[in-house]
Scaffold this active site. Structure first.
Site, PDB file in Angstrom:
ATOM      1  N   GLU A  13      30.175  16.000 -21.360  1.00 54.46           N
ATOM      2  CA  GLU A  13      30.294  16.880 -20.204  1.00 54.46           C
ATOM      3  C   GLU A  13      29.438  16.311 -19.079  1.00 54.46           C
ATOM      4  OE1 GLU A  13      31.562  19.676 -19.052  1.00 54.46           O
ATOM      5  OE2 GLU A  13      32.180  20.940 -20.744  1.00 54.46           O
ATOM      6  N   SER A  14      29.814  16.614 -17.856  1.00 58.19           N
ATOM      7  CA  SER A  14      28.978  16.192 -16.736  1.00 58.19           C
ATOM      8  C   SER A  14      28.177  17.379 -16.225  1.00 58.19           C
ATOM      9  CB  SER A  14      29.860  15.678 -15.611  1.00 58.19           C
ATOM     10  OG  SER A  14      30.664  16.733 -15.134  1.00 58.19           O
ATOM     11  N   HIS A  15      27.009  17.110 -15.706  1.00 59.43           N
ATOM     12  CA  HIS A  15      26.251  18.139 -14.998  1.00 59.43           C
ATOM     13  C   HIS A  15      25.626  17.478 -13.778  1.00 59.43           C
ATOM     14  CE1 HIS A  15      24.275  22.284 -15.647  1.00 59.43           C
ATOM     15  NE2 HIS A  15      25.559  22.405 -15.505  1.00 59.43           N
ATOM     16  N   GLN A  54      22.583  30.881 -19.161  1.00 63.73           N
ATOM     17  CA  GLN A  54      22.739  29.970 -20.286  1.00 63.73           C
ATOM     18  C   GLN A  54      22.526  30.693 -21.618  1.00 63.73           C
ATOM     19  OE1 GLN A  54      23.239  26.352 -19.678  1.00 63.73           O
ATOM     20  NE2 GLN A  54      23.984  27.492 -17.924  1.00 63.73           N
ATOM     21  N   ASP A 103      31.822  29.708 -26.360  1.00 67.31           N
ATOM     22  CA  ASP A 103      30.529  29.726 -25.694  1.00 67.31           C
ATOM     23  C   ASP A 103      30.721  30.163 -24.257  1.00 67.31           C
ATOM     24  OD1 ASP A 103      31.897  27.149 -25.382  1.00 67.31           O
ATOM     25  OD2 ASP A 103      30.232  26.713 -24.042  1.00 67.31           O
ATOM     26  N   HIS A 114      36.583  22.777 -11.124  1.00 64.85           N
ATOM     27  CA  HIS A 114      35.800  22.534 -12.329  1.00 64.85           C
ATOM     28  C   HIS A 114      36.440  23.189 -13.553  1.00 64.85           C
ATOM     29  CE1 HIS A 114      32.250  21.820 -14.743  1.00 64.85           C
ATOM     30  NE2 HIS A 114      32.245  23.097 -15.081  1.00 64.85           N
ATOM     31  N   GLY A 164      37.471  15.697 -23.110  1.00 68.97           N
ATOM     32  CA  GLY A 164      36.695  15.044 -22.072  1.00 68.97           C
ATOM     33  C   GLY A 164      36.407  15.994 -20.947  1.00 68.97           C
TER      34      GLY A 164
END
Ligand SMILES: Nc1ncnc2c1ncn2[C@@H]1O[C@H](COP(=O)(O)OP(=O)(O)O)[C@@H](O)[C@H]1O
Ligand SMILES: [Mg+2]
Lengths: 223, 742, 81, 81
Positions: free
Chosen positions: B102-104, B324, B278, B55, B546
Site C-alpha cells: 500500500e502507499s501512504h 486508525q 478493516d 483513492h 496492489g
C-alpha cells in the site's frame, strides 16, 4: 523443569523466549499479566517487547501487573528471574535491580548484532559461560542506555554485579558499557540484548545466547 | 445542528449541497441523485464522495487494471485473487500466504512520522483481515535529492515512523528500498508491504451474509482523524459555528493495533466471524458498504452506537473518520458473547452497531432517524469509471534520442575512483543507518533481511518451509520506457527471489504516478500496466493485488513513473538458501548472463545528471531460464547476488564488504561497460572450484551464458590492474548516509 | 473542573540525550540564545471539581509511583488556571 | 541567567496514545482523580542574561520550527523564576 514466560499486552519476544526455553529441554509455561498465579514454575523470564506500548516509560506500567506482585515476591526469596530488554526495564522499574534504562544516546531504535563480554558467571543465568567470554547476540531497543548515580555504579562495579558489557563502541550511551546486571544473590538478571534471538545461526547472528538457557537448566537440575 | 435525514432530503430537493468541495464532479453528483431518486442526505453525500474518490474507487485506473484479470496466467497457487483486501497464495503443506503493498505517500509528506507509521498500520490490518497472522513488513521508499534541505526532515521522520510502528507490532522488517531522486522532493513515496500466513481453512473474506447476524465494531474509538474534507460539509450544511477544527493528520497507536492483532487472531482461531473488514481509507463508509455489497445485500447500522473519542463528531464525520486501529466484523448472534469475552480479555473496545438484514439496502440511523438508505453496491463498486485520455508525452522521443555523455573509466586509477564514487553515492551507499532502526529478529523466523537480495522468513519450524519476498522498481527505466520498465522491475524482483533459492509464485504492486488528468502521465500508467500484465502472463505469475497512488506531483512536475513490484516465492527448506555474499576465500566467481552497453537510466548516468537514452529491452524468456538455472544450481552456489543498480561494480563491492573478504577479478571487453552497465538478467555466483562442471552443465541446459570472472580472497577488490583496499571501499560505502542524516 | 499539571524532568546528574540533541540543533538553525536545554515530560490531568489539597496529595503519590521514576527523575505538581 | 520553559502539547483533537495509556493505568493503581490525561513535552532552556521580549520572540520561533510540529502540536513559552 518449568520456566514461565510472561505475556504483557504488547510483549513481542515472548514466543521467542519460550522457543529458547524449549530448545534446552525445559517446559515453557505461558504466564498472563493479569493472572497472579505462577502455575508452579521454577523460574521466570520477562520477555522483550513494548508492554502497554511503553508509552510512559518502558516497563513503568507493566510493573504493576498482577503477575508481577507474585514474581517480585518469589524473586525476593530466590526464584531465578531473567528480564530481557523490556523485561530488564520492568526489573528496574520494579526496583528489583538498581538504575534505569533511558533513551539511546543516538535517539533512535537500534537493531544490531552486538558483541558482549560476560563478566560474571556466578548468576543463575550465566553459569555456563566463562568469565571474559565474548558472544554476539542481537541488541534491539530504543531505550537501552543504562543510567544510575555514581554511588550505585561504584557498588555495581565493586560487588561484581555487572553481568555483561558491550564490546567496542558504546552502542547506546550506557554507563561503563553495561549491558546487564544482577542482584547480590545472583538469581535476578537483567540484560538489554536478546539471548533468545541467538540460539540458532539460522535465525540469529550466532548460537551464543543459548548459554543463558543451558545455565538455568543446569541450575534447576542440580538443585 | 439540524440533522439531515432521508425524509428531509425527499422534501427539499432544491437544497444546495457542497459536492464540489468534497471532490465530486457535477455529473457525479447528478448520478448520485439518479441512483437515489432524490438528493442525497449529507451523510450519503459524505459516503459517496469519499468512496468515489480516486483513492477508493480507482476510477482512473480501473479500465487499465482489468488487464491483470484478462491476461491472468493459469495459476494453481492462487487461492484468493484481486478484489479482496489482499490476495492469497497456496505455498503448500496446507499453508496460505497473503501479501500486499500500500502507499501512504501524501500523508507522509505532511507529517512524516505519523504518515509512515499509519501506512504500516493500514497494510498490516489488510493482511490481518484475511485471517492471517502478519509475519513481516517491507518498506520501499523514495525521497528527494539526498542533500536537498527538506529531505532530512522527511527521511528521518519516515524511517522513525516505520520503525516506531512496525517494531512495536513485533513485525520483522525484512527489506525495502531507499532511493533518492529530485522528482520525489515534495512527493516522497512511502510504500509499505506486509505478508501474513494462515492455514487454508482460516481464510476470511469481507462479506456480510446471513440476516440477523451482528455488525461489530472493535478496536480504537472513533475520533475526528483524517476527515479534513468533510468538515466543509459539516459547516456548510449545519450553518456557521457548527464545525470544530478537525485534524487531517492521523496519529497511529501501535500498541492498540498490536493488541487488536492478538485479539483478532484469537477470535479467528475460534471461528467466531462470518466476515471481517478493516477500517482504512473512508473508514466506516467503506467497511459497511463493502461488507454489505459482498454479502446478501442488506445491513442496518445505528451510527449513534459507535464509541467516540470526540463526542462532538457529526454523523457525516463519523462515517468518514479514518481513525486508525479499528475493525468491523460480522458475527452470528450465538457467538457474540464469546467474541466480546475475548475482546474484554485484550481490553479491546467492541460494540454491536447493527445487523445484517434480508433487504437489499444499507440503512444507517442516528438516534432513530434514517440518515442513509442506499444500495450498497452503488457506493462500494459502482462508482464512476473514467477512460481518461492518454498520449505519449513529448519528452519520450526526445530523451530516447539523447546520447549519453558520461565519463568512461579506462585506466586503473579511473576505475578505482569510479568504483569508490559509485559506492559512496547516496543511492548505492550502505543503508544500515536506516535498516538498523528496524527490528529484523522479532518472531525468530527471519532467515534473510537487509542487505540480502530478498527478505526470507520461515513459516514452519518443523518442516523448514519458508517464503521470500523482494520489491523492486526502476523508475529511470520506466521514465524512458514505461512498458519495458514494468517488465524489468518484475524480472528483477523475481530474480532476487531466485538468487536466494526460492521459486517465484505471485506478484503484488504499488503503482506511483503523477496526475491522471495529465494525458502524458496517464500514458505512462497505461503502458506500465500493459507491461506488467504482459510480463506476468509470460512469466506465469498472477497479480494478487496492489495499489495505485496518483497525484504525486508538485505543480506540473510529476515524479518519475514508479511501479514498485513485489514478488513472493516459496522455498521448501530455508536451511538450503543461498546468501548474497561469500564467506571464505578460494571460491570461483562466475557471471551468469551477458553484459551489453546498458548505461541509459543507470546509476552511473544519474550520478552524471543524465536521464536520456534507451532503456534495455526485457527478455523474460531469458529471465525464466535464469531463474530455473538458479533454482537448480542452489546446492552448488556458496553465494549468489543479483546485478542491478550500479551493475557489476556494485554487486562485487557489496559481496566483498559483507564478510570483509576480497576478490580478484579479470574482465575482458570495455571495462567501463563491464563494470557499470546495468544489463538485466545477470547474477554473480560463487562456487567451489570442484563444482565448475556442474555449473557448466546447468548453464548449458538452460542456455545461460557464463563467464568465469575471478576468485575470492584477500583484503582488496582487484579489478584487472585496479586495486581497491576493502577498508577504502568500506568507508566510501558506509559514511554517506550517516553523514547526511545522522 | 480543574487542570493539574505534573512536570517530570531528568535529575540534573542524569544524561539527557534528547535535551542535548535539541541544544545542538538550535544553533544549526541560527538560534543562539540557549546555554543549555533539558527535555522532560508534561502531564495535563483534568479532574472534576476543585484541586483540593487532598487531591493534590493523591496526584503527588501518583507522580511518585507512576508518572516519574524517582531513580532518575524529579517532578513538580501545580494547578493551572 | 534566566530559565525559559516551552511546553508542547498535542492539539486537543489529535489522538494522544501516551496520555490515554497513563489515563488507563491510573485507576488500575487506585488513583481515580483523573477524567482525562494528556502527555506532552517540556523544554527547559537556560539563557545568559535576561529573558527580553526579543529573546522570547526568538524562542517562539524556535518552538514553531523545531520544538513543536504545528501540524499536530501547540506550544506555550513562559519564563520561570
Ligand atoms: N527502506 C528499507 N527498509 C528495509 N530494507 C531496506 C530498505 N532499503 C533498503 N533495504 C535493504 O537493503 C538492501 C540493499 O538495498 P538495495 O541496494 O536497494 O538492494 P538491491 O540492490 O537488491 O535492489 C536490501 O536488502 C534491501 O531490502
Ligand atoms: Mg534488488
Amino acid at each position: 523443569m518449568k520456566i514461565g514466560v510472561v505475556t504483557f499486552p504488547g510483549s513481542l519476544d515472548d514466543r521467542d523466549a519460550a522457543r529458547a526455553v524449549r530448545a534446552v529441554g525445559a517446559e515453557a509455561i505461558a504466564l498472563w499479566h493479569g493472572d497472579s498465579d505462577l502455575h508452579g514454575v521454577d523460574a521466570v523470564i520477562l520477555p522483550g517487547g513494548f508492554s502497554y506500548g511503553d508509552y510512559l516509560r518502558c516497563g513503568a506500567i507493566s510493573r504493576f501487573a498482577p503477575v508481577m506482585s507474585s514474581i517480585i515476591e518469589k524473586a525476593k526469596s530466590g526464584m531465578p528471574l531473567l528480564g530481557i530488554c523490556n523485561g530488564f526495564q520492568v526489573l528496574c522499574e520494579s526496583h528489583l535491580l538498581p538504575g534505569a534504562l533511558t533513551r539511546n544516546h543516538a535517539l533512535h531504535f537500534l537493531c544490531s548484532d552486538q558483541t558482549l563480554k560476560i563478566e560474571n558467571n556466578s548468576t543463575a543465568w550465566t553459569s555456563d559461560y566463562e568469565i571474559g567470554q565474548e558472544i554476539v547476540i542481537p541488541l534491539k531497543n530504543g531505550e537501552g542506555s543504562f543510567q544510575c548515580d555514581d554511588g550505585t555504579l561504584a557498588r555495581l562495579e565493586g560487588e561484581g554485579l555487572v553481568v555483561a558489557r558491550y564490546v567496542g563502541e558504546n552502542p547506546n550511551g550506557s554507563r561503563n558499557l553495561i549491558a546487564g546486571i544482577t542482584n547480590a544473590r545472583g538469581n535476578i538478571v537483567g540484560l538489554m540484548p536478546h539471548p533468545e534471538h541467538a540460539i540458532d545461526p539460522l535465525t540469529g547472528p550466532s548460537a551464543g545466547g543459548l548459554g543463558f538457557f543451558t545455565s538455568i537448566m543446569s541450575q534447576l537440575v542440580s538443585k | 445542528m439540524s440533522l439531515d435525514t432521508v425524509d428531509i432530503a425527499g422534501t427539499t430537493p432544491e437544497r444546495v449541497q457542497p459536492f464540489a468541495e468534497l471532490g465530486l464532479k457535477p455529473d457525479e453528483y447528478q448520478r448520485i441523485r439518479e441512483i437515489l431518486g432524490r438528493r442525497p442526505t449529507s451523510s450519503e453525500l459524505a459516503m459517496y464522495s469519499v468512496m468515489w474518490s480516486e483513492h477508493c474507487s480507482y476510477k482512473s485506473s480501473k479500465v487499465h487494471l482489468r488487464q491483470f484479470g484478462d491476461k491472468a496466467p493459469k495459476s494453481e497457487a492462487l487461492l484468493v485473487g484481486i478484489g479482496e483486501n489482499a490476495g492469497v497464495v497456496d505455498v503448500g503443506q496446507g499453508y496460505a500466504v497473503t501479501f500486499k503493498i500500500e502507499s501512504h505517500n501524501h500523508p507522509s509528506f505532511v507529517e512524516p512520522y505519523q504518515g509512515a507509521a499509519t501506512g504500516v498500520g493500514g497494510i498490516v490490518r489488510d493482511i490481518l483481515t484475511m485471517g492471517a497472522r502478519p509475519i513481516a513488513v517491507m518498506d520501499p521508499l523514495r525521497f528527494g535529492a539526498a542533500d536537498a534541505p527538506d529531505t532530512r526532515r522527511v527521511l528521518t521522520g519516515i524511517v522513525a515512523g516505520i520503525g516506531g510502528y512496525g517494531n512495536c507490532l513485533g513485525l520483522p522488517n525484512i527489506g525495502g528500498e531507499v532511493v533518492f531522486d529530485e522528482t520525489y522532493a515534495g512527493n516522497p513515496l512511502v510504500n509499505a508491504l506486509c505478508v501474513g500466513v494462515m492455514r487454508h481453512d482460516q481464510i476470511k473474506l469481507a462479506k456480510a451474509s446471513g440476516a440477523g447476524n451482528l455488525v461489530v465494531l472493535f478496536g480504537a474509538k472513533t475520533g475526528g482523524d483524517g476527515i479534513g474534507g468533510v468538515s466543509v460539509l459539516a459547516s456548510e450544511t449545519f450553518g456557521a459555528g457548527g464545525s470544530t477544527k478537525r485534524p487531517s493528520v492521523q496519529v497511529g497507536d501501535p500498541f492498540t493495533e498490536k493488541v487488536l492483532i492478538e485479539c483478532s487472531l484469537e477470535i479467528f482461531a475460534e471461528d467466531l466471524v462470518v466476515g471481517i473488514q478493516d477500517l482504512g481509507g473512508a473508514g466506516l463508509s467503506c467497511a459497511t458498504s463493502e461488507l454489505a455489497s459482498a454479502g446478501t445485500g442488506g445491513m442496518r447500522v445505528a451510527l449513534d452506537d459507535v464509541p467516540l473519542r470526540d463526542p462532538s463528531l457529526s454523523p457525516e464525520e463519523i462515517l468518514m473518520s479514518e481513525s486508525q486501529e479499528r475493525m468491523c466484523a460480522i458475527v452470528e448472534p450465538s457467538k457474540i458473547a464469546r467474541f466480546l469475552e475475548i475482546c474484554k480479555k485484550w481490553d479491546v473496545t467492541a460494540t454491536v452497531i447493527g445487523e445484517v438484514t434480508d433487504g437489499v439496502r444499507l440503512v444507517i440511523t442516528w438516534h432513530g432517524q434514517t440518515i442513509v438508505d442506499v444500495p450498497p453496491r452503488t457506493v462500494a463498486h459502482e462508482g464512476p469509471v473514467y477512460s481518461r485520455p492518454f498520449s505519449k508525452p513529448d519528452y519520450v522521443d526526445r530523451v530516447n534520442a539523447e546520447k549519453l555523455t558520461i565519463p568512461m573509466p579506462k585506466t586503473a586509477a579511473e576505475v578505482r575512483s569510479a568504483v569508490l564514487q559509485l559506492m559512496s553515492s547516496p543511492n548505492m551507499a550502505d543503508k544500515s543507518w536506516v535498516t538498523s532502526q528496524y527490528d529484523k529478529y522479532v518472531q525468530g523466523n527471519t532467515i534473510q533481511s537487509q542487505p540480502e537480495d530478498s527478505g526470507m522468513v520461515r513459516i514452519d519450524e518443523t518442516t523448514q518451509l519458508g517464503i521470500a519476498i523482494s520489491t523492486d522498481a526502476n523508475a529511470p527505466w520506466s521514465y524512458l520506457n514505461p512498458y519495458e520498465g514494468a517488465k524489468l522491475a518484475l524480472a528483477e524482483a523475481a530474480r532476487n527471489i531466485a538468487t536466494a533459492g526460492a521459486k517465484p509464485l505471485a506478484v503484488t504492486n504499488c503503482l506511483n504516478f503523477g496526475s491522471p488528468e495529465d494525458p502524458g502521465v496517464m500514458w505512462q500508467f497505461a503502458e506500465t500496466v500493459r507491461g506488467l500484465a504482459d510480463g506476468c502472463l509470460e512469466m506465469g505469475l498472477p497479480v494478487t493485488g496492489g495499489n495505485v497512488s496518483f497525484y504525486n506531483q508538485t505543480g506540473d512536475v510529476a515524479i518519475l513513473p514508479t511501479p514498485v513490484i513485489g514478488v513472493l516465492g516459496v522455498i521448501q527448506d530455508v536451511r538450503t538458501r543461498t546468501p548474497m555474499a561469500f564467506d571464505r576465500p578460494g571460491l570461483d566467481l562466475y557471471l551468469l548472463g551477458e553484459t551489453r552497453n546498458d548505461l541509459a537510466g543507470s546509476e552511473w548516468a544519474y550520478m552524471h545528471h543524465q536521464r536520456g537514452g534507451i532503456a534495455p529491452q526485457s527478455d523474460l524468456q531469458h529471465e525464466m531460464r535464469l531463474i530455473d538455472a538458479l533454482l537448480e544450481g542452489q546446492s552448488i552456489f556458496e553465494a549468489a547476488h543479483d546485478l542491478s543498480q550500479g551493475g557489476l561494480a556494485a554487486s562485487l563491492s557489496e559481496m566483498a564488504l559483507r564478510h570483509n573478504i576480497g576478490a580478484t577479478v579479470l574482465l575482458e571487453g570495455e571495462i567501463a561497460v563491464e563494470l557499470l552497465s546495468e544489463t538485466p538478467g545477470r547474477v554473480v555466483v560463487a562456487i567451489d572450484k570442484g563444482d565448475a562442471h556442474a555449473l557448466q552443465s546447468i548453464a548449458q541446459k538452460y542456455d545461460i551464458a557464463i563467464t568465469k570472472i575471478g576468485v575470492t580472497g584477500g583484503t582488496t577488490l582487484s579489478i584487472n590492474d585496479a586495486e581497491i583496499a576493502l577498508d577504502d571501499l568500506r568507508s566510501a560505502f558506509v559514511d554517506t548516509i550517516p553523514r547526511l542524516f545522522g | 473542573m480543574a487542570k493539574i499539571v505534573v512536570d517530570v524532568m531528568l535529575k540534573p546528574e542524569i544524561l539527557d540525550p534528547q535535551g542535548q540533541a535539541v541544544g545542538a540543533a538550535l544553533p544549526r538553525l541560527g538560534f543562539t540564545f540557549a546555554t543549555s536545554v533539558r527535555q522532560g515530560k508534561r502531564f495535563e490531568i483534568e479532574i472534576e471539581g476543585e484541586a483540593t489539597p487532598a487531591i493534590l496529595a493523591e496526584v503527588s503519590k501518583a507522580a511518585e509511583t507512576l508518572l516519574a521514576n524517582p531513580v532518575i527523575e524529579s517532578f513538580n505538581v501545580s494547578v493551572e488556571n
